[in-house]
Design a protein around this motif. Structure first.
Motif, PDB file in Angstrom:
ATOM      1  N   ARG A  11      45.595  18.202  52.308  1.00 28.87           N
ATOM      2  CA  ARG A  11      45.088  16.933  52.365  1.00 28.87           C
ATOM      3  C   ARG A  11      45.305  16.170  53.421  1.00 28.87           C
ATOM      4  O   ARG A  11      44.359  15.377  53.812  1.00 28.87           O
ATOM      5  CB  ARG A  11      45.928  16.429  50.935  1.00 28.87           C
ATOM      6  N   VAL A  12      46.171  16.528  54.089  1.00 26.10           N
ATOM      7  CA  VAL A  12      46.660  15.928  55.525  1.00 26.10           C
ATOM      8  C   VAL A  12      45.310  16.201  56.592  1.00 26.10           C
ATOM      9  O   VAL A  12      44.773  15.405  56.920  1.00 26.10           O
ATOM     10  CB  VAL A  12      47.886  16.365  56.258  1.00 26.10           C
ATOM     11  N   MET A  13      45.116  17.456  56.556  1.00 27.79           N
ATOM     12  CA  MET A  13      44.069  17.908  57.533  1.00 27.79           C
ATOM     13  C   MET A  13      42.611  17.286  57.173  1.00 27.79           C
ATOM     14  O   MET A  13      41.809  16.731  57.973  1.00 27.79           O
ATOM     15  CB  MET A  13      43.634  19.521  57.255  1.00 27.79           C
ATOM     16  N   LYS A  14      42.322  17.073  55.758  1.00 31.25           N
ATOM     17  CA  LYS A  14      41.098  16.179  55.419  1.00 31.25           C
ATOM     18  C   LYS A  14      41.135  14.900  55.647  1.00 31.25           C
ATOM     19  O   LYS A  14      40.160  14.201  56.019  1.00 31.25           O
ATOM     20  CB  LYS A  14      41.040  16.679  53.875  1.00 31.25           C
ATOM     21  N   THR A  17      40.414  14.770  59.399  1.00 29.92           N
ATOM     22  CA  THR A  17      39.063  14.725  59.430  1.00 29.92           C
ATOM     23  C   THR A  17      38.062  13.485  59.106  1.00 29.92           C
ATOM     24  O   THR A  17      37.413  13.066  60.173  1.00 29.92           O
ATOM     25  CB  THR A  17      38.522  16.008  58.555  1.00 29.92           C
ATOM     26  N   SER A  18      38.546  12.924  58.228  1.00 32.46           N
ATOM     27  CA  SER A  18      37.832  11.591  57.558  1.00 32.46           C
ATOM     28  C   SER A  18      38.168  10.489  58.736  1.00 32.46           C
ATOM     29  O   SER A  18      37.165   9.838  59.218  1.00 32.46           O
ATOM     30  CB  SER A  18      38.216  11.181  56.504  1.00 32.46           C
ATOM     31  N   CYS A  19      39.540  10.572  59.204  1.00 36.61           N
ATOM     32  CA  CYS A  19      39.603   9.529  60.238  1.00 36.61           C
ATOM     33  C   CYS A  19      38.841   9.749  61.461  1.00 36.61           C
ATOM     34  O   CYS A  19      38.313   8.667  61.960  1.00 36.61           O
ATOM     35  CB  CYS A  19      41.281   9.997  60.777  1.00 36.61           C
ATOM     36  N   LEU A  20      38.702  10.978  62.175  1.00 33.49           N
ATOM     37  CA  LEU A  20      38.022  10.970  63.413  1.00 33.49           C
ATOM     38  C   LEU A  20      36.549  11.052  63.286  1.00 33.49           C
ATOM     39  O   LEU A  20      35.724  10.740  63.919  1.00 33.49           O
ATOM     40  CB  LEU A  20      38.273  12.555  63.943  1.00 33.49           C
ATOM     41  N   ILE A  80      49.470  19.517  65.328  1.00 38.48           N
ATOM     42  CA  ILE A  80      48.098  19.747  65.185  1.00 38.48           C
ATOM     43  C   ILE A  80      47.595  19.684  66.649  1.00 38.48           C
ATOM     44  O   ILE A  80      47.877  18.962  67.436  1.00 38.48           O
ATOM     45  CB  ILE A  80      47.596  18.624  64.297  1.00 38.48           C
ATOM     46  N   LEU A  81      46.665  20.590  67.010  1.00 39.99           N
ATOM     47  CA  LEU A  81      45.643  20.626  68.049  1.00 39.99           C
ATOM     48  C   LEU A  81      44.296  19.892  67.722  1.00 39.99           C
ATOM     49  O   LEU A  81      43.761  20.221  66.671  1.00 39.99           O
ATOM     50  CB  LEU A  81      45.538  22.016  68.680  1.00 39.99           C
ATOM     51  N   ILE A  82      43.839  19.071  68.613  1.00 37.76           N
ATOM     52  CA  ILE A  82      42.419  18.578  68.239  1.00 37.76           C
ATOM     53  C   ILE A  82      41.834  18.947  69.687  1.00 37.76           C
ATOM     54  O   ILE A  82      42.213  18.693  70.757  1.00 37.76           O
ATOM     55  CB  ILE A  82      42.511  17.022  68.112  1.00 37.76           C
ATOM     56  N   GLN A  83      40.638  19.736  69.665  1.00 31.32           N
ATOM     57  CA  GLN A  83      39.582  19.951  70.695  1.00 31.32           C
ATOM     58  C   GLN A  83      38.726  19.515  70.683  1.00 31.32           C
ATOM     59  O   GLN A  83      37.881  19.337  69.464  1.00 31.32           O
ATOM     60  CB  GLN A  83      39.790  21.515  70.673  1.00 31.32           C
ATOM     61  N   GLY A  84      38.037  18.974  71.744  1.00 29.75           N
ATOM     62  CA  GLY A  84      36.732  18.136  71.800  1.00 29.75           C
ATOM     63  C   GLY A  84      35.849  18.782  72.734  1.00 29.75           C
ATOM     64  O   GLY A  84      36.330  18.954  73.825  1.00 29.75           O
ATOM     65  N   PHE A  85      34.636  18.847  72.498  1.00 30.05           N
ATOM     66  CA  PHE A  85      33.632  19.444  73.177  1.00 30.05           C
ATOM     67  C   PHE A  85      32.503  18.330  73.786  1.00 30.05           C
ATOM     68  O   PHE A  85      32.136  17.630  72.728  1.00 30.05           O
ATOM     69  CB  PHE A  85      32.965  20.720  72.723  1.00 30.05           C
ATOM     70  N   VAL A  86      31.874  18.393  74.871  1.00 30.06           N
ATOM     71  CA  VAL A  86      30.982  17.569  75.249  1.00 30.06           C
ATOM     72  C   VAL A  86      30.003  18.138  76.033  1.00 30.06           C
ATOM     73  O   VAL A  86      30.268  18.983  76.621  1.00 30.06           O
ATOM     74  CB  VAL A  86      31.556  16.152  75.897  1.00 30.06           C
ATOM     75  N   PRO A 125      50.264   6.540  57.861  1.00 30.16           N
ATOM     76  CA  PRO A 125      49.244   7.297  58.508  1.00 30.16           C
ATOM     77  C   PRO A 125      48.468   8.156  57.641  1.00 30.16           C
ATOM     78  O   PRO A 125      49.077   8.900  56.755  1.00 30.16           O
ATOM     79  CB  PRO A 125      49.853   7.955  59.396  1.00 30.16           C
ATOM     80  N   PHE A 126      47.119   8.090  58.007  1.00 29.60           N
ATOM     81  CA  PHE A 126      46.006   8.870  57.002  1.00 29.60           C
ATOM     82  C   PHE A 126      46.285   8.806  55.679  1.00 29.60           C
ATOM     83  O   PHE A 126      45.893   9.615  54.599  1.00 29.60           O
ATOM     84  CB  PHE A 126      46.265  10.262  57.419  1.00 29.60           C
ATOM     85  N   GLY A 127      46.897   7.598  54.964  1.00 29.80           N
ATOM     86  CA  GLY A 127      47.113   7.480  53.550  1.00 29.80           C
ATOM     87  C   GLY A 127      48.138   8.686  53.048  1.00 29.80           C
ATOM     88  O   GLY A 127      48.076   8.656  51.704  1.00 29.80           O
TER      89      GLY A 127
END
Length: 177
Positions: A11-14, A17-20, A80-86, A125-127
């Motif tokens: 639920r936290v991961m989802k 995801t919605s936040c981002l 948690i790791l957040i990885q972004g690609f551009v 945070p994140f509800g």
């Protein structure tokens, strides 16, 4: 009390995801991630959208969650790791990755100040910290992040890594709580 059908961590991961996915140009950001945030994906191909973000857990858990004696409840950080690609800039390949990481940090900073619904007080945070929740996210810390140019062994696109350290309380007897 609310009954959940999915484990707390999913639920936290989802919710993350919605936040981002709220990072859109219409919401005042530089990028649109409405359809390009993924959970648990490490491998991407040429047909995947750019920009995009992937949410992962570290390959080795840090096992820092404390457990008081005679208790099934753990509390402490969950990383948690957040990885972004551009699509990189030809002259300055990492500039767009810095911009995307800034958008992600900005959205997370807004989320860190989300208030609980009335009549409760405090942050939510994140509800995931409403009054009466057994498993919850009480707060989080946004890491400094690192930006990298395209590297043959890692990615053909410029990218960033960002650590998000969630302060959680989790009942091991009731992971769905």
């Amino acid at each position: 009390m609310t009954t959940f059908t999915e484990p707390f961590r999913l639920r936290v991961m989802k919710a993350l995801t919605s936040c981002l996915q709220e990072i859109t140009i219409a919401n005042g950001y530089n990028f649109d991630l409405a359809t390009s945030v993924f959970r648990g994906r490490m491998i991407f191909g040429e047909n995947d959208p750019i920009p995009m973000v992937s949410i992962l857990e570290p390959p080795l858990p840090l096992d820092r969650l404390g457990r008081p004696l005679n208790s099934s409840v753990t509390n402490g950080p969950w990383d948690i790791l957040i990885q972004g690609f551009v699509k990189d800039d030809r002259e300055h390949p990492t500039d767009p990755a810095h911009m995307l990481m800034a958008d992600v940090k900005k959205r997370l900073a807004v989320e860190s100040k989300r208030k609980q619904t009335l009549p409760a007080h405090g942050f939510n945070p994140f509800g995931m910290n409403e009054r009466g929740m057994k498993n919850r996210v009480e707060q989080f810390t946004i890491g400094p992040g690192v930006v990298r140019p395209p590297e043959e062994a890692v990615s053909t696109k410029a990218y960033f890594w960002l650590t998000l350290s969630l302060q959680i309380v989790e009942d091991n007897f009731d992971p769905f709580g």
